[in-house]
Design a protein around this motif. Structure first.
Motif, mmCIF file in Angstrom:
data_model
loop_
_atom_site.group_PDB
_atom_site.id
_atom_site.type_symbol
_atom_site.label_atom_id
_atom_site.label_comp_id
_atom_site.label_asym_id
_atom_site.label_seq_id
_atom_site.Cartn_x
_atom_site.Cartn_y
_atom_site.Cartn_z
ATOM 1 N N ALA A 343 0.714 -1.069 0.106
ATOM 2 C CA ALA A 343 0.115 -0.067 -0.114
ATOM 3 C C ALA A 343 0.861 1.297 0.047
ATOM 4 O O ALA A 343 2.089 1.261 0.549
ATOM 5 C CB ALA A 343 -0.958 -0.174 1.230
ATOM 6 N N ASN A 344 0.398 2.373 -0.604
ATOM 7 C CA ASN A 344 1.225 3.681 -0.369
ATOM 8 C C ASN A 344 1.215 3.903 0.897
ATOM 9 O O ASN A 344 0.363 3.685 1.697
ATOM 10 C CB ASN A 344 0.232 4.551 -1.281
ATOM 11 C CG ASN A 344 -0.031 4.612 -2.747
ATOM 12 O OD1 ASN A 344 0.945 3.861 -3.414
ATOM 13 N ND2 ASN A 344 -0.561 5.586 -3.394
ATOM 14 N N GLY A 345 2.400 4.463 1.208
ATOM 15 C CA GLY A 345 2.709 4.813 2.607
ATOM 16 C C GLY A 345 4.216 5.204 2.860
ATOM 17 O O GLY A 345 5.036 5.139 1.852
ATOM 18 N N ILE A 346 4.456 5.350 4.112
ATOM 19 C CA ILE A 346 5.895 5.609 4.574
ATOM 20 C C ILE A 346 6.424 4.431 5.128
ATOM 21 O O ILE A 346 5.793 3.847 5.993
ATOM 22 C CB ILE A 346 5.915 6.880 5.319
ATOM 23 C CG1 ILE A 346 5.737 8.010 4.493
ATOM 24 C CG2 ILE A 346 7.616 7.047 5.741
ATOM 25 C CD1 ILE A 346 5.436 9.362 5.347
ATOM 26 N N TYR A 347 7.735 3.931 4.459
ATOM 27 C CA TYR A 347 8.356 2.676 5.183
ATOM 28 C C TYR A 347 9.596 2.742 5.270
ATOM 29 O O TYR A 347 10.434 3.458 4.735
ATOM 30 C CB TYR A 347 8.044 1.582 4.007
ATOM 31 C CG TYR A 347 6.668 1.038 3.853
ATOM 32 C CD1 TYR A 347 5.788 0.311 4.543
ATOM 33 C CD2 TYR A 347 5.933 1.979 2.855
ATOM 34 C CE1 TYR A 347 4.492 -0.204 4.285
ATOM 35 C CE2 TYR A 347 4.784 1.325 2.560
ATOM 36 C CZ TYR A 347 3.791 0.555 3.182
ATOM 37 O OH TYR A 347 2.563 0.396 3.026
ATOM 38 N N ARG A 387 13.549 6.648 5.943
ATOM 39 C CA ARG A 387 12.201 6.708 5.545
ATOM 40 C C ARG A 387 11.943 6.968 4.028
ATOM 41 O O ARG A 387 12.331 8.070 3.519
ATOM 42 C CB ARG A 387 11.491 7.624 6.596
ATOM 43 C CG ARG A 387 11.330 7.414 8.147
ATOM 44 C CD ARG A 387 11.129 8.437 8.691
ATOM 45 N NE ARG A 387 9.678 8.383 9.060
ATOM 46 C CZ ARG A 387 8.834 9.625 8.546
ATOM 47 N NH1 ARG A 387 9.351 10.341 7.827
ATOM 48 N NH2 ARG A 387 7.671 9.406 8.655
ATOM 49 N N ALA A 389 8.828 6.913 1.064
ATOM 50 C CA ALA A 389 7.398 7.211 0.554
ATOM 51 C C ALA A 389 7.246 6.464 -0.580
ATOM 52 O O ALA A 389 7.772 6.615 -1.564
ATOM 53 C CB ALA A 389 6.850 8.559 0.410
ATOM 54 N N THR A 391 4.697 5.389 -3.827
ATOM 55 C CA THR A 391 3.337 5.940 -4.450
ATOM 56 C C THR A 391 3.280 5.279 -5.590
ATOM 57 O O THR A 391 3.977 5.471 -6.571
ATOM 58 C CB THR A 391 3.651 7.748 -4.524
ATOM 59 O OG1 THR A 391 3.678 8.076 -3.355
ATOM 60 C CG2 THR A 391 2.393 7.996 -5.256
ATOM 61 N N GLN A 403 12.231 10.716 2.764
ATOM 62 C CA GLN A 403 11.523 11.658 3.386
ATOM 63 C C GLN A 403 12.141 12.743 4.085
ATOM 64 O O GLN A 403 12.051 13.370 4.918
ATOM 65 C CB GLN A 403 10.737 10.830 4.539
ATOM 66 C CG GLN A 403 9.541 10.224 3.836
ATOM 67 C CD GLN A 403 8.694 10.908 2.982
ATOM 68 O OE1 GLN A 403 7.824 11.913 3.505
ATOM 69 N NE2 GLN A 403 8.818 11.000 1.624
ATOM 70 N N ALA A 487 6.654 -0.590 8.844
ATOM 71 C CA ALA A 487 5.964 0.752 8.878
ATOM 72 C C ALA A 487 6.912 1.542 9.806
ATOM 73 O O ALA A 487 7.676 1.279 10.559
ATOM 74 C CB ALA A 487 4.699 0.655 9.839
#
Length: 489
Positions: A343-347, A387, A389, A391, A403, A487
Motif C-alpha cells: 500500500a502507498n505509505g511511508i516505510y 524513511r 514514501a 506511491t 523523506q 511501517a
C-alpha cells in the motif's frame, strides 16, 4: 510479403543496449539477460540455479515470429510462423511456468493441405467444442485445421476458410466473446472482421472492414470491463519502428477509437510487434504480452519475447516495458501477482540480509545527507534517510521518495542500465530510471525491480557489513535481493 522463412537456429540470448533520456550525463551500458549471468562474487549451485527464476528474453531459441499463446491442460502453448523448406512446418512450444519452454515439434504441416503447401504464417489457436482450432495463413489465404489436443495433430478442413478484402488477407485471430459468439479478424492494410459459426470452421453474417486509421496488420482482440481492445501492428515488419498500437470499441466489430502506442524500439531491440495477450488462469488482472522483436540487422532474425502488460485506473493499456529479463516464473499453485502488493505509505526498507550479530540492515542515505547520494545499508536509526514514501503511479510501477526535506527519488545512477549500476537518490525526474516495480516473493519479502533496466535492487555481494552498497543486478533469488517494507513513523 511480410513473413520470410525463419531458420531453426539455436542462438544465445542477446544483450541489449538501451538508451534513455535523462537530465544528466548518461553512460549507455550493456543490459545482461537475467538468466545468463551469475551474481558477481558468488558461485554456489543454489545461486546459479536461481538464475532461471526469470524467463529471459527472447524465450524461444530459434529465430521465429508472429506468436500466438494458449493455456490448456496446465500448460502454456506458443505457436509461431512456420519454418521448414517452404515455410510449411508449424511448431508449438510449451511451458508449465513461462520459464522453461520445450519444442513440441511440428504440429501442422502444409504438405498435408490440398490447397497450399507454402508460406505458412501467423497461426492462432482456440479451444472450443472439445476441439482445438488452428487458424493459419497459407498462400495469402486463411485456413483452419482441427485437432483433439493443443499439439494436434491438426487436420485441414479441405479448403480456405476466407480470403477477404485487401492485397494481403493474412494474420488470422479468432476471438470468442463472453456471450459465446466467435469472431475472426484478419488482414494486412485492410482489416476484415466476420462472425464465425458455432462450428468454428465457417463464417456467417456481414463482413466489417472498420479499422483504426493507422492499422497495418496482426489484429488481436481482448475484452475487459465491457470494452473491446483491438491491438495491431504498425509499419512493415522490416521497419525498425514496427510496433503495436491499440484502439477500443463497445462492439467487437467496431467502430474503433485510436488510443495509443503499446510498444516501441528499445535501444538495439527493434521492431517489437505482432503480439498476443494472455491472462493467467484464475488471475484476471495478470496480463502477459507475447510478441516478436529482433536485435539483428537481418530483418528475418526475429525472436519471441514475453513481458507484463498493465492497465491504468482509467482502463488504458500502459506502454509495455520491453525487457531482457522477461517475467517471473508462475505455476498454477503460485498466488496471483498484484501491481500494488504494498500500500502507498511511508516505510523503512529492510534487507533480508542481517548483520553478523543479527541486526537488521535498512536502505539508508549515508550520514543522513540531504543531497544527491548513493544509497547504502545501515542498522536502524531515526533519520529520515531511512524513511521512504511509496506511491503507486498507476502503470505497474511505484515512485520511492526519500523523506529527507528535499525528497529525493530512488534512482539508477546516471540512468545507466548495466548490471552493477549503483542505486542512489537524485532530484525527482520524469523518467523510467526512477520507477520501480514491487513483486511479492513470499514470506513477507519482495523484490524491487527497476523499470528502465529490468534488473533488481541488490545488496552488493550479500555483504552484512553496515555501509555496503545497494546496486542493481540481474535477478538470482538470493537474500541480498529480497526486502521487507516496515511501517515507519
Amino acid at each position: 510479403m511480410k513473413k520470410q522463412i525463419c531458420s531453426l537456429i539455436l542462438g544465445a540470448l542477446v544483450a541489449s543496449l538501451v538508451f534513455y533520456s535523462c537530465s544528466r550525463q548518461q553512460e549507455p551500458a550493456m543490459v545482461i539477460p537475467a538468466n545468463t549471468t551469475a551474481k558477481q562474487g558468488t558461485s554456489s549451485a543454489a545461486t546459479l540455479a536461481a538464475l532461471d527464476l526469470m524467463s529471459g528474453n527472447p524465450i524461444l531459441p530459434p529465430f521465429t515470429a508472429d506468436p500466438d499463446i494458449l493455456y490448456a491442460n496446465g500448460r502454456y502453448y506458443i505457436y509461431t510462423t512456420a519454418n521448414g523448406p517452404t515455410v510449411n512446418e508449424f511448431h508449438a512450444y510449451s511451458s508449465a511456468d513461462l520459464l522453461n519452454w520445450v519444442d513440441d515439434g511440428v504440429v501442422f504441416n502444409l504438405n498435408n493441405v490440398s490447397w497450399s503447401h507454402a508460406d505458412g504464417w501467423a497461426p492462432c489457436v482456440v479451444a472450443r467444442n472439445g476441439q482445438y482450432y488452428f487458424y493459419f495463413t497459407a498462400s495469402k489465404k486463411i485456413g483452419v485445421a482441427v485437432g483433439a489436443s493443443p499439439t494436434g495433430p491438426f487436420t485441414d478442413i479441405g479448403a480456405p476458410l476466407a480470403t477477404g478484402l485487401g492485397t494481403d488477407p493474412i494474420d488470422p485471430m479468432a476471438f470468442i466473446d463472453t456471450d459465446g459468439q466467435a469472431y475472426l479478424y484478419w488482414g494486412n492494410t485492410t482489416l476484415n472482421i466476420q462472425k464465425l459459426n458455432s462450428d468454428m470452421v465457417s463464417l456467417t453474417g456481414t463482413r466489417s472492414n472498420a479499422k483504426p486509421s493507422n492499422y497495418f496488420e496482426a489484429p488481436y482482440v481482448i475484452k475487459r470491463n465491457g470494452i473491446y481492445y483491438l491491438m495491431y501492428s504498425v509499419n512493415d515488419y522490416r521497419n525498425n519502428d514496427y510496433h503495436v498500437e491499440y484502439a477500443t470499441a463497445t462492439s467487437p466489430m467496431g467502430p474503433w477509437t485510436v488510443k495509443g502506442r503499446i510498444t516501441a524500439p528499445n535501444g538495439n531491440i527493434l521492431g517489437p510487434g505482432h503480439n498476443a495477450v494472455i491472462t493467467r488462469p484464475g488471475c484476471s488482472s495478470e496480463y502477459y504480452f507475447v510478441y516478436h522483436r529482433r536485435t539483428s540487422t537481418n530483418v528475418n532474425e526475429r525472436q519471441v519475447a514475453i513481458d507484463r502488460m498493465f492497465f491504468d485506473a482509467a482502463g488504458n493499456i500502459m506502454p509495455v516495458n520491453i525487457t531482457t529479463s522477461g517475467v517471473i516464473g508462475i505455476t498454477g499453485s503460485a498466488p496471483c501477482t498484484s501491481p500494488t502488493p504494498v500500500a502507498n505509505g511511508i516505510y523503512a526498507i529492510r534487507s533480508k540480509v542481517n548483520t553478523s550479530s543479527g541486526q537488521g540492515l535498512y536502505l539508508d542515505i549515508p550520514a543522513c545527507g540531504t543531497g544527491n547520494a548513493d544509497v547504502r545499508t545501515w542498522t536502524r536509526t531515526n533519520c529520515n534517510g531511512q524513511r521512504w514514501a511509496l506511491t503507486y503511479q498507476g502503470n505497474g510501477f511505484y515512485k520511492i521518495i526519500s523523506q529527507q526535506p528535499n525528497h529525493k527519488s530512488l534512482d539508477l545512477d546516471a540512468c545507466k542500465l548495466a548490471v552493477g549500476t549503483n542505486i542512489q537518490v537524485w532530484d525527482q525526474l520524469n523518467n523510467d530510471c526512477q520507477l520501480w516495480r514491487i513483486e511479492d516473493a513470499g514470506g513477507g519479502w519482495y523484490r524491487i525491480l527497476a523499470k528502465a533496466s529490468g534488473n533488481v535492487m541488490d545488496l552488493a555481494n550479500g555483504d552484512p557489513t553496515p555501509g555496503a552498497d545497494i546496486r542493481s543486478w540481474s535477478w538470482n533469488g538470493s537474500d541480498a535481493q529480497l526486502f521487507r517494507f516496515e511501517a515507519a513513523p
